[in-house]
Design a protein around this motif. Structure first.
Motif, PDB file in Angstrom:
ATOM      1  N   SER A   1     -29.764  -6.609   9.681  1.00  0.00           N
ATOM      2  CA  SER A   1     -29.846  -5.151   9.548  1.00  0.00           C
ATOM      3  C   SER A   1     -28.616  -4.596   8.843  1.00  0.00           C
ATOM      4  O   SER A   1     -28.714  -3.691   8.009  1.00  0.00           O
TER       5      SER A   1
ATOM      6  N   ARG B   1     -37.847  -7.048   8.724  1.00  0.00           N
ATOM      7  CA  ARG B   1     -36.486  -7.463   9.089  1.00  0.00           C
ATOM      8  C   ARG B   1     -36.496  -8.726   9.946  1.00  0.00           C
ATOM      9  O   ARG B   1     -35.714  -9.653   9.722  1.00  0.00           O
TER      10      ARG B   1
ATOM     11  N   THR C   1     -30.942 -10.624  14.068  1.00  0.00           N
ATOM     12  CA  THR C   1     -31.510  -9.451  13.393  1.00  0.00           C
ATOM     13  C   THR C   1     -30.469  -8.339  13.206  1.00  0.00           C
ATOM     14  O   THR C   1     -30.533  -7.588  12.248  1.00  0.00           O
TER      15      THR C   1
ATOM     16  N   LEU D   1     -28.880  -5.437   5.151  1.00  0.00           N
ATOM     17  CA  LEU D   1     -29.930  -4.636   4.504  1.00  0.00           C
ATOM     18  C   LEU D   1     -29.471  -3.192   4.311  1.00  0.00           C
ATOM     19  O   LEU D   1     -29.720  -2.590   3.263  1.00  0.00           O
TER      20      LEU D   1
ATOM     21  N   TRP E   1     -39.151  -4.598   3.745  1.00  0.00           N
ATOM     22  CA  TRP E   1     -38.038  -4.474   2.804  1.00  0.00           C
ATOM     23  C   TRP E   1     -38.424  -5.067   1.461  1.00  0.00           C
ATOM     24  O   TRP E   1     -39.022  -6.137   1.394  1.00  0.00           O
TER      25      TRP E   1
ATOM     26  N   GLN F   1     -36.777   0.332   1.784  1.00  0.00           N
ATOM     27  CA  GLN F   1     -37.726   0.066   2.864  1.00  0.00           C
ATOM     28  C   GLN F   1     -38.959   0.928   2.689  1.00  0.00           C
ATOM     29  O   GLN F   1     -38.861   2.113   2.379  1.00  0.00           O
TER      30      GLN F   1
END
Length: 202
Positions: free
Chosen positions: A19, A4, A15, A22, A38, A33
């Protein structure tokens, strides 16, 4: 593929925002993951290829150039500090909304194990059917996706294709799984709406 933090650094983004994206894409079955890294799922890879192909299309490039030119002209005439602040505020609110939605979904699934949520359903299955459904539930918990493609399933489950088809057909008859042939991506296997409802209620 990437952690990440590496993705955030390469994109020059916080980040927290990465996140959120994602988590959202994992819910859509585009990424997953594994060991802290990822990866694109098969669906995500296919979508990425389609986007790249469309960007390499000459007409697309021409239209994009025209759109950028019009957008830049409009921005030069109207941009100010308030507009910048509003855009940043809207972007943060949108990403926060995504983060909240995905967090709620993840928390909901963490309340109980998926197997516990559909315990009554599993009790009515034979050993082979139960084993396959349990495997799909494990993937559901990892990715947040309620379906997989046949090639993914064969590769990860490592089952004989004849046996796999027989079990899938039985589960389809019992209205636990659906089988759908996607012209682009192949045979898709997913939980029926009634099973998804049971998981969501859990």
């Amino acid at each position: 593929m990437y952690k990440r933090q590496e993705i955030a650094t390469n994109l020059n983004l916080d980040t927290k925002y990465v996140s959120s994206y994602l988590s959202y894409w994992r819910k859509k079955g585009l990424v997953y993951q594994e060991a802290g890294r990822w990866h694109l799922s098969r669906v995500g890879e296919d979508l990425a290829k389609e986007i790249l192909e469309s960007k390499n299309n000459t007409k697309f490039t021409e239209y994009l150039a025209i759109a950028k030119e019009l957008y830049n002209e409009k921005v030069k005439q109207t941009i100010n500090d308030k507009t910048k602040k509003k855009d940043n505020k809207d972007r943060k609110e949108f990403l926060l909304f995504i983060d909240q939605q995905t967090s709620q979904d993840v928390n909901k699934r963490q309340n109980k194990e998926p197997e516990v949520c559909i315990e009554e359903v599993l009790e009515k299955l034979d050993a082979d059917e139960k084993d396959l459904v349990s495997f799909l539930l494990k993937k559901y918990k990892e990715w947040g996706a309620t379906y997989v493609y046949l090639d993914q399933l064969q590769e990860e489950y490592g089952a004989d294709s004849g046996w796999l088809f027989r079990v899938l057909r039985k589960l389809q008859t019992k209205r636990i799984l659906y089988l759908y042939h996607d012209p682009k991506l192949g045979l898709r296997i997913g939980f029926t709406q009634s099973l998804k409802d049971k998981l969501n209620e859990c």
